[in-house]
Design an enzyme around this catalytic site. Structure first.
Site, PDB file in Angstrom:
ATOM      1  N   HIS A  24      -1.389  10.988 -27.711  1.00  0.00           N
ATOM      2  CA  HIS A  24      -1.635   9.771 -27.509  1.00  0.00           C
ATOM      3  C   HIS A  24      -2.572   8.694 -28.295  1.00  0.00           C
ATOM      4  O   HIS A  24      -2.034   7.512 -28.400  1.00  0.00           O
ATOM      5  CB  HIS A  24      -2.480   9.741 -26.017  1.00  0.00           C
ATOM      6  N   ARG A  82       0.893  -1.339  -0.109  1.00  0.00           N
ATOM      7  CA  ARG A  82       0.155   0.184  -0.045  1.00  0.00           C
ATOM      8  C   ARG A  82       0.730   1.382  -0.006  1.00  0.00           C
ATOM      9  O   ARG A  82       0.379   2.382   0.363  1.00  0.00           O
ATOM     10  CB  ARG A  82      -0.811   0.211   1.307  1.00  0.00           C
ATOM     11  N   GLU A 113      -5.180  17.210 -10.800  1.00  0.00           N
ATOM     12  CA  GLU A 113      -5.842  17.559 -11.957  1.00  0.00           C
ATOM     13  C   GLU A 113      -7.019  18.011 -11.783  1.00  0.00           C
ATOM     14  O   GLU A 113      -8.155  17.590 -12.486  1.00  0.00           O
ATOM     15  CB  GLU A 113      -5.616  16.430 -13.022  1.00  0.00           C
ATOM     16  N   HIS A 167       7.156   9.279 -27.559  1.00  0.00           N
ATOM     17  CA  HIS A 167       6.114  10.071 -26.976  1.00  0.00           C
ATOM     18  C   HIS A 167       6.202  11.440 -27.203  1.00  0.00           C
ATOM     19  O   HIS A 167       5.120  12.094 -27.705  1.00  0.00           O
ATOM     20  CB  HIS A 167       6.147   9.689 -25.421  1.00  0.00           C
ATOM     21  N   LYS A 207       2.678  11.743 -11.211  1.00  0.00           N
ATOM     22  CA  LYS A 207       1.662  10.830 -12.237  1.00  0.00           C
ATOM     23  C   LYS A 207       2.312   9.444 -12.462  1.00  0.00           C
ATOM     24  O   LYS A 207       3.492   9.530 -12.974  1.00  0.00           O
ATOM     25  CB  LYS A 207       1.418  11.511 -13.219  1.00  0.00           C
ATOM     26  N   LYS A 211       6.619  23.131 -13.782  1.00  0.00           N
ATOM     27  CA  LYS A 211       5.809  21.871 -13.620  1.00  0.00           C
ATOM     28  C   LYS A 211       5.530  21.943 -12.170  1.00  0.00           C
ATOM     29  O   LYS A 211       4.402  21.715 -11.583  1.00  0.00           O
ATOM     30  CB  LYS A 211       6.778  20.901 -13.932  1.00  0.00           C
ATOM     31  N   ASN A 232      -1.608  19.016 -20.601  1.00  0.00           N
ATOM     32  CA  ASN A 232      -1.566  17.823 -21.489  1.00  0.00           C
ATOM     33  C   ASN A 232      -1.991  18.501 -23.114  1.00  0.00           C
ATOM     34  O   ASN A 232      -2.535  17.818 -23.935  1.00  0.00           O
ATOM     35  CB  ASN A 232      -3.215  17.214 -21.139  1.00  0.00           C
ATOM     36  N   ARG A 246      -3.706  21.804 -14.285  1.00  0.00           N
ATOM     37  CA  ARG A 246      -2.750  20.807 -14.404  1.00  0.00           C
ATOM     38  C   ARG A 246      -2.998  20.189 -15.786  1.00  0.00           C
ATOM     39  O   ARG A 246      -2.310  19.794 -16.604  1.00  0.00           O
ATOM     40  CB  ARG A 246      -2.677  19.654 -13.488  1.00  0.00           C
ATOM     41  N   HIS A 277      -1.625  16.325 -25.940  1.00  0.00           N
ATOM     42  CA  HIS A 277      -1.487  15.024 -25.752  1.00  0.00           C
ATOM     43  C   HIS A 277      -2.625  13.954 -26.208  1.00  0.00           C
ATOM     44  O   HIS A 277      -2.577  12.872 -26.401  1.00  0.00           O
ATOM     45  CB  HIS A 277      -1.181  14.810 -24.173  1.00  0.00           C
ATOM     46  N   GLU A 302       8.659  18.441 -25.054  1.00  0.00           N
ATOM     47  CA  GLU A 302       7.953  18.573 -23.730  1.00  0.00           C
ATOM     48  C   GLU A 302       8.452  20.029 -22.878  1.00  0.00           C
ATOM     49  O   GLU A 302       7.728  20.616 -22.300  1.00  0.00           O
ATOM     50  CB  GLU A 302       8.058  17.608 -22.654  1.00  0.00           C
TER      51      GLU A 302
END
Ligand code: NAD
Ligand code: GLY
Length: 370
Positions: free
Chosen positions: A251, A119, A235, A265, A141, A225, A244, A240, A247, A183
């Protein structure tokens, strides 16, 4: 070269980003003392491991190391199972530390394994690609990909430190460096026009790993960032989400090529950003002159800027791209919400965009953008 330190100011789990040269062999200095006394597990891949695992082991001589093959395929249920088994077989306990030494793939996978095992155990990001140093290692993330799409199973789980040793970028293939650059310029597009001007002047130096330019680019990117993550960690508002930019398109292109390395990417993000610029211009939100500036800059930096420049996507029909976009987790209510650029340096979330305009943007992206 001096060591730069930035702080990610989160209420419950704040941490530092350390940026500089020669950091690997003394990485223990930035790991909180109570954590570095437990069992240490270093997760890496064959490329980062070959070059840098030995230096890192000088800092953590007792560590156990798992070296995976390289590639996005590691971000899978099987990849995750392998890492979790290694941790459990190695008798990880809650005082153990996982160190992710590698690019965004190792960072995302290692971070998720750290979040899940027992956990949650602490982990440190030691990013060794430009993309990971300026983006993926910061902000917590973590994720794997599934057959439905990219990063669909994951957790927000913050590292206890990020240690970005700029020396590691010298062994990075040129293509990977350019992909990471996408990026960097993203921060300029969404919130920092002055940084864009600086990149126009200094982008070449960044790609050549000029120490001063590289430090400045990584530091500025991480500062953006860190500020965004501190203000909107999960987000939950639209801040935030701006990260993206490009993206949702990107993606989808990656997914259509099965993440097999034909389109990296960052390369997909560069094409996606130009599609997002096109969308923004069509919606009357962005001056055409700014789209042109962005296009010229990305081209000059050696990045592809339209779908038709990727031979593997030549036979791909617009509907397949739209379908792949539907599974992106940033797609709210179909593909109607997008990050748009309102002139270089400003971005916002724009809702209720019709499928027709998105289709037109993709279709025009299949002819080289002029
Ligand atoms: P990557 O981790 O696959 O690394 C790229 C290649 O470089 C690999 O072949 C790797 O083995 C090699 N490599 C790594 N370091 C090296 C070095 N110093 N010298 C030589 N070779 C080296 O890819 P990436 O571009 O770093 O990351 C892409 C991943 O990051 C994607 O899965 C993407 O979804 C994810 N990502 C996550 C976030 C986030 O916020 N978590 C943000 C952006 C991207
Ligand atoms: N790379 C997107 C984010 O961290 O939110």
């Amino acid at each position: 070269m001096s060591i730069e330190k930035l702080h990610v100011a989160l209420a419950d789990h704040a941490y530092d980003i350390v940026i500089g040269s020669g950091l690997l062999s003394k990485a223990q200095e930035w790991v909180p003392e109570k954590i570095r006394r437990g069992r240490i597990f270093i997760l890496t891949d064959e490329n980062a491991g070959r070059h840098y695992a030995a230096s890192l082991q000088a800092a953590f001589p007792q560590a156990s190391i798992l070296t995976l093959p390289h590639g996005e395929q590691n971000k899978s249920y099987q990849g995750l199972e392998r890492v979790l088994d290694w941790l459990l077989d190695g008798r990880a306990d809650r005082r153990s530390l996982l160190i992710a030494l590698g690019g965004g793939v190792i960072g995302d996978l290692g971070g998720l394994a750290a979040a899940l095992v027992l956990r949650g155990i602490p982990y440190v990001q030691i990013p060794t690609t430009l993309l990971a140093q300026v983006d993926s290692s910061v902000g917590g993330k973590t994720a794997i990909d599934t057959r439905q799409g990219k990063n669909l199973v994951g957790a927000f789980y913050q590292p206890v430190a990020v240690i970005a040793d700029l020396d590691t970028l010298t062994t990075l293939p040129d293509r990977e460096r350019r992909a990471g650059y996408a990026e960097i310029v993203k921060y300029a597009f969404i919130r920092d026009r002055q940084f864009f001007s600086w990149l126009q002047e200094n982008g070449d130096k960044v790609l050549k790993c000029d120490p001063a330019a590289l430090t400045q680019a990584v530091k500025t990117s991480c500062a953006h960032k860190a500020e965004i993550v501190a203000a909107d960690e999960k987000e939950q508002n639209d801040l935030r989400a701006l990260l993206n930019f490009g993206h949702t398109f990107g993606h989808a292109l990656e997914k259509l090529l099965d993440y097999d390395g034909r389109l990296l990417h960052g390369e997909a993000v560069a094409i996606g950003m130009m599609l997002a610029f096109d969308l923004s211009v069509r919606l009357g939100l962005c001056p055409e002159s700014d789209r042109h500036l962005a296009l010229n800059h990305l081209r000059r930096m050696g990045l592809k800027t339209s779908i038709d420049q990727v031979p593997a996507l030549a036979d791909c029909v617009t509907d397949n791209i739209l379908q792949a976009m539907l599974n992106d987790k940033k797609a709210e209510g179909g593909v109607s919400a997008f990050i748009v650029c309102c002139g270089i340096g400003q971005a916002r979330v724009y809702k209720d965009i019709s499928a027709e305009v998105v289709r037109t943007v993709i279709q025009s992206g299949r002819k080289a953008a002029a």
